[in-house]
Design an enzyme around this catalytic site. Structure first.
Site, PDB file in Angstrom:
ATOM      1  N   ALA A  81       1.094  -1.286  -0.204  1.00 32.70           N
ATOM      2  CA  ALA A  81       0.468  -0.278  -0.195  1.00 32.70           C
ATOM      3  C   ALA A  81       0.761   1.346  -0.129  1.00 32.70           C
ATOM      4  CB  ALA A  81      -0.473  -0.298   1.598  1.00 32.70           C
TER       5      ALA A  81
ATOM      6  N   ALA B 138      -3.646   8.086   0.579  1.00 33.37           N
ATOM      7  CA  ALA B 138      -3.510   6.342   0.452  1.00 33.37           C
ATOM      8  C   ALA B 138      -4.537   5.788  -0.158  1.00 33.37           C
ATOM      9  CB  ALA B 138      -3.440   6.278   1.962  1.00 33.37           C
ATOM     10  N   HIS B 139      -3.710   4.898  -0.138  1.00 29.76           N
ATOM     11  CA  HIS B 139      -4.307   3.339  -0.668  1.00 29.76           C
ATOM     12  C   HIS B 139      -4.027   2.078   0.140  1.00 29.76           C
ATOM     13  CE1 HIS B 139      -6.051   0.397  -4.142  1.00 29.76           C
ATOM     14  NE2 HIS B 139      -6.381   1.594  -4.279  1.00 29.76           N
ATOM     15  N   ASN B 140      -5.292   1.380   1.001  1.00 33.53           N
ATOM     16  CA  ASN B 140      -5.077   0.444   1.306  1.00 33.53           C
ATOM     17  C   ASN B 140      -5.222  -0.490   1.217  1.00 33.53           C
ATOM     18  OD1 ASN B 140      -4.467   2.829   3.312  1.00 33.53           O
ATOM     19  ND2 ASN B 140      -5.870   1.266   4.894  1.00 33.53           N
TER      20      ASN B 140
END
Length: 1002
Positions: free
Chosen positions: A816, A835-837
């Site tokens: 991530a 953000a990209h979880n």
């Protein structure tokens, strides 16, 4: 004596051409009898289907006509049974006529002809109403067998039988081109259930039947030319059993056929010298219009442009097929299209190789490859994939033939490098999109018609070269020397490694910049500014073998070690140091192109050499994707985040092309056997490409700094959008559609997710170019392509003071990424986190990632923060779910905690006044909506006066707020009416507005 005469009279002789005629007329009568009976007796029943009936559907399909009703079904089956005898006879007679001890191609064609005939009987007698799956399998088998049957039949046609060859080529081309609209209308019927689509599909289905019959009818010309006869009965002499059945004496004795067989029997290495004699004569008019020097320049430019089209069509294959993988989030099956480049295996068949090397064969392959350019006009992603895959089959064969063309291989190596540079330059000038890619059309920035027109002009120039001019371009001698036969494998592996590495690192001028980018403050090159330096390095590398063709250092192990060291620096370091390694690597790779291609051409094993080379390319393509897509493929864990291993393997296989033994290599000519003064043309073109790259780069430098939309009331609009790798639902580039919505919503800060496109499967693109250059934004790209994430992007109208790229904890799932940036917003430092979880399949990853994000946001408390992220959680979900971790531990507020209809995209904030929240539908740009939060920054030196929940939820009508707080009115509406370009406010059907609390200082 009387007994002998009786035996002669008992013997029956029949021209074989009569059998071909009987087959043609009987086959046509069979299908049209069924069609006539069906229309007379059951018209409305056979035009009806699962979607619609008469009058929307008014023409029957083949299956409905021949398989559903009595008596047409039974009449058809009886007549097709009668036709089976002539059908099998044609297959056997064609094999008898073309069989050769020197070639296995006629046997291959014969086998596929038998399978094709049997599968035809299968789908005729097992109708879709009997067994739908069996019918479809047999039908697909029949169509698939048509490819080797038709193409192999063309290759086996004697050179002297010009009329038969031309008719086969025309019918074959019409047959496979007709499949494109047929599949399109079938999808319209089956998937989109469009009334009337099946009627249009039926026209093309019947067209294929007619073309199929017409192709087989061409055997009548073969049999007539060979004077082939069938004799039945006793023979008075001592002939063999085969001679009692077939006699073809004139065929074997005709000089033209002797020549044709001789060509077929010649070794592949000797064919090169004789092929120029088959070159088409140049029209006198063109000769008179073009002086010698102009024609020479036209020849060179045509060669370069066709090389450019090679890279354009080839680099479009992976993005066209990966569209389906992205939607499946796994292996979708369409990845098999990648194997279309393995078509050079057919060059192992001597007659096919001879045809592919002929002037006629090359022109045919060129024309077929142009299907990849014309694919832009097809509306369906699946149809474009079929077209691009077919084009790459023809393209890889044609390119292999060029690369294997004796002494001309050196010249073709130079052309390969020039075509790659021209492709990269066109992307630099066109917002990182190749203007002739099939998934880029006019509305998305394509210049497809212009590209096709220039391609046709180049192709016409090649077609009209005279024997004299062709002699200058194509060597008439066999290779000066041939490497030992055992070296074909390492040389082909080296070529595959080189092709992959060129595609991976140099297909776009900013890819190497993206590898070294670390954010703000800027300490290295800028992707959209300094990409021209990569092109300059490429030009310098390609200039080395032109100026120093006999320099042994280009094949010396020391030169390879220089390239390997450059690759190490590129991978291991960042900013200017890392990019300097990339520049040197670009120079190295371009300098060895002619040598690697030349070495592969000297092996004398055309089919196996170039099949192996492309197989190596395919394996590297998969390995490169697996390093980041490991969570979605079986066995991906073994290559998880191991770009270092893949890069080391690339360089290792490339090392096979170097002279490690120190032995004296075979001598060969390194002069450019192209047009007169071709060396001078190369130098001039390299200089022009270098100058053009500098001019394009400087033209794209913004003349002014970005300015926020509403500086007066200190408003900030921030959006979060998962943009699905810049490919919309129709499989087109979506940059301009994204730009239009971002512009209309007047966003000051934008977080874009799934944006790292500097990979082969995404076309080595930069998703920020159109938005940033047209609207004016500071850009920060998230962790680069060598960091194994799908990427995040921050676009800001405000100066970025500093930024940090994070790789969030991901022990099990996909890695991530996150960007933590401090922006100067009206004089106040505001932290923005994008953000990209990970996905819900890895709950531990999501918990660890959320905890890290909470720590990042909490460390700056009580300073203002805006969080724009892909979280995958339910609103209000308790630990270990991400929502409570981010809100509680991160000391953040939800944009609207009462909005329970969310799952992945979230906006959180702190230290700001929120005045509006909007959710805008995606239209067909991507699979997620655009979420927008509108904030007011407190006056410099002041904070939020009342941060309590009641003060934050003072809801308001827009009319009670100043107009500068309103979102665009045009986007009110719904899916059926209102909105703009398919976008509208959804969920609440309006933006939500909030009043500022009493005492707010703004």
């Amino acid at each position: 004596m009387d007994n002998r005469n009786d035996r002669e009279r008992a013997r029956l002789t029949l021209d074989a051409s009569r059998i071909a005629a009987v087959h043609t007329y009987l086959a046509l009568a069979t299908f049209f009898t069924a069609l006539s009976l069906g229309c007379l007796l059951h018209y409305k029943k056979i035009v009806k289907n699962g979607v619609a009936g008469y009058p929307e559907e008014w023409f029957p399909s083949v299956s409905a006509t021949i398989g559903d009703w009595y008596p047409e079904r039974n009449v058809f089956q009886i007549m097709i049974a009668l036709n089976s005898g002539p059908r099998f006879a044609l297959v056997f007679l064609q094999y008898y006529l073309t069989r050769s001890v020197n070639s296995s191609l006629p046997t291959v064609v014969f086998i596929f002809g038998i399978i094709r005939t049997l599968s035809c009987g299968g789908w005729v007698y097992i109708t879709s109403s009997d067994d739908h799956d069996a019918h479809d399998v047999l039908m697909i088998t029949y169509i698939v067998c048509n490819l080797p049957w038709m193409v192999g039949g063309i290759a086996c046609t004697p050179m002297a039988n010009i009329q038969a060859r031309k008719q086969r080529q025309r019918v074959c081309a019409a047959f496979f081109l007709s499949m494109i609209p047929m599949i399109y209308f079938f999808i319209q019927h089956k998937v989109y259930r469009v009334p009337g689509a099946y009627t249009r599909y039926s026209f093309f289905e019947w067209g294929l039947i007619i073309l199929d019959i017409m192709y087989d009818s061409v055997t009548e010309l073969d049999f007539k030319a060979a004077k082939l006869q069938i004799s039945l009965g006793s023979s008075f002499d001592g002939q063999s059993e085969m001679d009692k059945i077939y006699t073809s004496a004139p065929m074997a004795e005709t000089p033209s056929e002797k020549n044709a067989l001789a060509v077929t029997a010649e070794p592949a290495e000797k064919l090169t010298g004789e092929l120029s004699d088959t070159t088409a004569p140049e029209p006198k008019r063109l000769q008179s219009l073009l002086p010698t020097q102009w024609r020479s320049a036209a020849m060179f430019l045509s060669d370069v442009y066709l090389s450019y089209l090679f890279w354009s069509i080839y680099t479009s294959l992976a993005p066209t097929l990966f569209y389906f993988s992205v939607w499946e989030l796994g292996i979708a099956g369409h990845e098999l299209a990648l194997l279309s480049v393995l078509a050079p295996c057919l060059l192992g068949i001597s007659p096919f190789l001879a045809w592919a090397r002929s002037h006629e064969g090359k022109m045919t392959l060129h024309v077929l490859s142009f299907i990849g350019l014309a694919a832009y006009a097809l509306p369906s992603p699946l149809l474009r994939l079929f077209a691009v895959s077919f084009a790459n089959m023809a393209l890889s064969i044609r390119q292999a033939v060029d690369w294997a063309d004796g002494d001309r291989a050196w010249y073709n190596g130079i052309l390969t490098g020039l075509g790659l540079m021209l492709s990269s330059l066109s992307k630099l000038a066109n917002h990182s999109n190749n203007p002739v890619w099939p998934f880029v059309h006019g509305p998305s920035g394509g210049y497809n018609k212009t590209g096709i027109l220039l391609g046709l002009l180049s192709l016409y120039e090649v077609h009209t070269r005279t024997k004299d001019t062709q002699h200058a371009v194509q060597s008439k001698t066999t290779p000066t020397s041939v490497l030992p036969s055992q070296t074909w494998l390492p040389q082909s592996i080296a070529l595959g490694g080189l092709l992959f590495t060129l595609h991976q690192l140099l297909a776009d001028s900013s890819t190497l910049v993206a590898w070294s980018w670390t954010g703000y403050p800027i300490k290295g090159p800028i992707p959209n500014v300094h990409g021209y330096r990569t092109l300059l390095a490429q030009g310098g590398g390609l200039l080395l073998p032109v100026l120093l063709p006999h320099a042994g250092f280009l094949t010396h192990p020391a030169w390879f070690l220089y390239g390997a060291a450059s690759a190490y620096v590129t991978y291991s370091y960042k900013d200017w140091l890392g990019y300097s390694g990339g520049v040197h690597l670009a120079l190295f790779l371009m300098s060895v192109i002619p040598h690697v291609i030349r070495n592969a051409s000297m092996t004398g094993r055309v089919g196996r050499t170039y099949f192996t080379a492309w197989l190596v390319v395919c394996l590297f393509d998969l390995a490169n994707v697996w390093t980041v897509a490991y969570a979605f493929v079986p066995g991906g864990v073994y290559l998880r985040e191991r770009t270092d291993l893949v890069l080391a393997a690339q360089m290792a296989v490339l090392g096979l092309a170097f002279n490690w033994s120190g032995r004296q290599l075979p001598s060969f000519s390194v002069s450019l056997p192209g047009p007169p003064d071709s060396g001078s043309y190369v130098n001039k073109l390299l200089a022009m490409l270098a100058a053009a790259s500098i001019l394009v780069a400087f033209y794209q430098i913004p003349s002014s700094s970005p300015v926020p939309y509403r500086p007066g009331p200190r408003i900030v609009r921030a959006g979060i959008w998962t943009v699905h790798f810049g490919i919309d639902n129709e499989g087109r580039d979506s940059q301009r559609r994204m730009r239009d919505l971002i512009r209309d919503m007047e966003l000051d800060v934008v977080g874009l997710l799934e944006t790292d496109l500097h990979r082969i499967v995404f076309g080595n693109r930069d998703l920020t170019r159109v938005v940033a250059e047209d609207l004016g934004y500071y850009v920060d790209l998230g962790p680069g392509p060598n960091q194994h994430t799908w990427g995040v992007v921050l676009l800001s109208k405000f100066p970025i003071i500093n930024s940090t790229h994070h790789l969030l904890p991901s022990p099990y799932g996909e890695l991530a990424p996150a960007i933590e940036a401090v922006l100067d917003i009206y004089g106040t430092p505001v932290t923005v986190v994008v953000a990209h979880n990970g996905q819900e399949e890895t709950p531990l990853d999501r918990e660890l990632q959320s905890t890290e994000l909470a720590r990042i946001m909490a460390k700056s408390y009580p300073q203002p923060v805006i969080f724009l992220g892909y979280v995958v959680t339910r609103p209000g979900a308790k630990r270990p779910n991400p929502y409570e971790i981010l809100v509680s531990e991160g000391k953040m507020h939800d944009i609207d905690s009462l909005d329970f209809d969310r799952w992945c995209e979230y906006i959180l904030y702190r230290g700001l006044y929120r005045t509006a929240y909007a959710r805008v539908s995606r239209s067909t740009i991507t699979d997620t909506e655009l979420q927008i939060g509108q904030f007011v920054v407190p006056k410099y030196g002041h904070g939020v006066t009342d941060d309590s929940e009641p003060a934050r939820y003072l809801r308001s009508w827009k009319e009670n707020l100043p107009e500068e707080h309103w979102f665009p009115m045009e986007y009110y509406g719904n899916e059926k009416e209102g909105g703009v370009r398919g976008h509208f406010y959804h969920v609440f059907n309006t933006p939500l507005y909030y009043r500022l609390p009493e005492g707010a200082i703004v």
